[in-house]
Motif scaffolding. Sequence first.
Motif, PDB file in Angstrom:
ATOM      1  N   GLY A   1      39.068 -12.347  62.243  1.00  0.00           N
ATOM      2  CA  GLY A   1      39.277 -10.994  61.721  1.00  0.00           C
ATOM      3  C   GLY A   1      40.732 -10.558  61.761  1.00  0.00           C
ATOM      4  N   HIS A   2      41.422 -10.867  62.876  1.00  0.00           N
ATOM      5  CA  HIS A   2      42.831 -10.481  62.986  1.00  0.00           C
ATOM      6  C   HIS A   2      43.711 -11.297  62.028  1.00  0.00           C
ATOM      7  N   LEU A   3      43.389 -12.579  61.876  1.00  0.00           N
ATOM      8  CA  LEU A   3      44.139 -13.399  60.926  1.00  0.00           C
ATOM      9  C   LEU A   3      43.961 -12.852  59.517  1.00  0.00           C
ATOM     10  N   LYS A   4      42.747 -12.458  59.204  1.00  0.00           N
ATOM     11  CA  LYS A   4      42.467 -11.873  57.886  1.00  0.00           C
ATOM     12  C   LYS A   4      43.246 -10.575  57.695  1.00  0.00           C
ATOM     13  N   GLU A   5      43.321  -9.749  58.727  1.00  0.00           N
ATOM     14  CA  GLU A   5      44.083  -8.494  58.635  1.00  0.00           C
ATOM     15  C   GLU A   5      45.551  -8.765  58.316  1.00  0.00           C
ATOM     16  N   HIS A   6      46.135  -9.753  58.973  1.00  0.00           N
ATOM     17  CA  HIS A   6      47.537 -10.084  58.728  1.00  0.00           C
ATOM     18  C   HIS A   6      47.723 -10.650  57.319  1.00  0.00           C
ATOM     19  N   ALA A   7      46.797 -11.492  56.895  1.00  0.00           N
ATOM     20  CA  ALA A   7      46.866 -12.047  55.538  1.00  0.00           C
ATOM     21  C   ALA A   7      46.758 -10.930  54.512  1.00  0.00           C
ATOM     22  N   ASN A   8      45.822 -10.016  54.722  1.00  0.00           N
ATOM     23  CA  ASN A   8      45.661  -8.893  53.798  1.00  0.00           C
ATOM     24  C   ASN A   8      46.899  -7.997  53.764  1.00  0.00           C
ATOM     25  N   ALA A   9      47.528  -7.795  54.919  1.00  0.00           N
ATOM     26  CA  ALA A   9      48.734  -6.962  54.973  1.00  0.00           C
ATOM     27  C   ALA A   9      49.871  -7.587  54.160  1.00  0.00           C
ATOM     28  N   ILE A  10      50.025  -8.900  54.276  1.00  0.00           N
ATOM     29  CA  ILE A  10      51.066  -9.593  53.503  1.00  0.00           C
ATOM     30  C   ILE A  10      50.800  -9.434  52.012  1.00  0.00           C
ATOM     31  N   LEU A  11      49.560  -9.656  51.611  1.00  0.00           N
ATOM     32  CA  LEU A  11      49.225  -9.582  50.185  1.00  0.00           C
ATOM     33  C   LEU A  11      49.275  -8.163  49.651  1.00  0.00           C
ATOM     34  N   LYS A  12      48.897  -7.194  50.462  1.00  0.00           N
ATOM     35  CA  LYS A  12      48.970  -5.788  50.036  1.00  0.00           C
ATOM     36  C   LYS A  12      50.424  -5.383  49.819  1.00  0.00           C
ATOM     37  N   ALA A  13      51.315  -5.840  50.716  1.00  0.00           N
ATOM     38  CA  ALA A  13      52.741  -5.540  50.558  1.00  0.00           C
ATOM     39  C   ALA A  13      53.313  -6.233  49.323  1.00  0.00           C
ATOM     40  N   LYS A  14      52.831  -7.423  49.056  1.00  0.00           N
ATOM     41  CA  LYS A  14      53.333  -8.212  47.931  1.00  0.00           C
ATOM     42  C   LYS A  14      52.790  -7.708  46.589  1.00  0.00           C
ATOM     43  N   LEU A  15      51.487  -7.417  46.542  1.00  0.00           N
ATOM     44  CA  LEU A  15      50.823  -7.120  45.273  1.00  0.00           C
ATOM     45  C   LEU A  15      50.508  -5.645  45.054  1.00  0.00           C
ATOM     46  N   GLY A  16      50.607  -4.848  46.103  1.00  0.00           N
ATOM     47  CA  GLY A  16      50.318  -3.423  45.970  1.00  0.00           C
ATOM     48  C   GLY A  16      48.877  -3.181  45.558  1.00  0.00           C
ATOM     49  N   ASN A  17      48.682  -2.283  44.590  1.00  0.00           N
ATOM     50  CA  ASN A  17      47.342  -1.916  44.151  1.00  0.00           C
ATOM     51  C   ASN A  17      46.636  -3.026  43.381  1.00  0.00           C
ATOM     52  N   CYS A  18      47.357  -4.055  43.002  1.00  0.00           N
ATOM     53  CA  CYS A  18      46.737  -5.180  42.291  1.00  0.00           C
ATOM     54  C   CYS A  18      45.887  -6.037  43.225  1.00  0.00           C
ATOM     55  N   PHE A  19      46.087  -5.889  44.532  1.00  0.00           N
ATOM     56  CA  PHE A  19      45.313  -6.661  45.501  1.00  0.00           C
ATOM     57  C   PHE A  19      43.995  -5.968  45.760  1.00  0.00           C
ATOM     58  N   SER A  20      42.905  -6.733  45.750  1.00  0.00           N
ATOM     59  CA  SER A  20      41.569  -6.146  45.895  1.00  0.00           C
ATOM     60  C   SER A  20      41.377  -5.544  47.282  1.00  0.00           C
ATOM     61  N   ASP A  21      40.589  -4.490  47.344  1.00  0.00           N
ATOM     62  CA  ASP A  21      40.328  -3.820  48.614  1.00  0.00           C
ATOM     63  C   ASP A  21      39.510  -4.690  49.564  1.00  0.00           C
ATOM     64  N   GLY A  22      38.745  -5.644  49.016  1.00  0.00           N
ATOM     65  CA  GLY A  22      37.948  -6.528  49.851  1.00  0.00           C
ATOM     66  C   GLY A  22      38.779  -7.499  50.641  1.00  0.00           C
ATOM     67  N   GLY A  23      39.978  -7.773  50.175  1.00  0.00           N
ATOM     68  CA  GLY A  23      40.875  -8.680  50.875  1.00  0.00           C
ATOM     69  C   GLY A  23      40.511 -10.123  50.645  1.00  0.00           C
ATOM     70  N   VAL A  24      41.062 -10.982  51.496  1.00  0.00           N
ATOM     71  CA  VAL A  24      40.856 -12.417  51.370  1.00  0.00           C
ATOM     72  C   VAL A  24      39.604 -12.841  52.129  1.00  0.00           C
ATOM     73  N   GLY A  25      39.076 -13.982  51.792  1.00  0.00           N
ATOM     74  CA  GLY A  25      37.975 -14.576  52.531  1.00  0.00           C
ATOM     75  C   GLY A  25      36.701 -13.785  52.477  1.00  0.00           C
TER      76      GLY A  25
END
Length: 94
Positions: free
Chosen positions: A69-93
């Motif tokens: 879960g924590h790894l997923k949170e960090h991955a999602n944070a990187i992608l949210k910063a990179k892609l902004g609103n284009c990144f899905s709210d469900g995140g990765v995995g």
Amino acid sequence: VCFEIQEEYLKKTGVIIHLNYNTLCAMAKGGQTKAQSNATKGWFTVVEEDVLMKFAIEMADWGWPLSHGHLKEHANAILKAKLGNCFSDGGVGK
């Protein structure tokens, strides 16, 4: 050709390998391996993957291994910063 190379490799290394004729033809014509093809479909660049892996390893070395879960949170944070609103709210995995 494939059989000859397989036999030569077996004699030199003692390891049995299988070479697929069609795969070799495709590679000789400039085709991609499955790994290369899949790498272009991912969310992360190679550099971003490396940073995330090094971070997870560093945290584990400090005695704080990341849960899934924590790894997923960090991955999602990187992608949210990179892609902004284009990144899905469900995140990765899952």
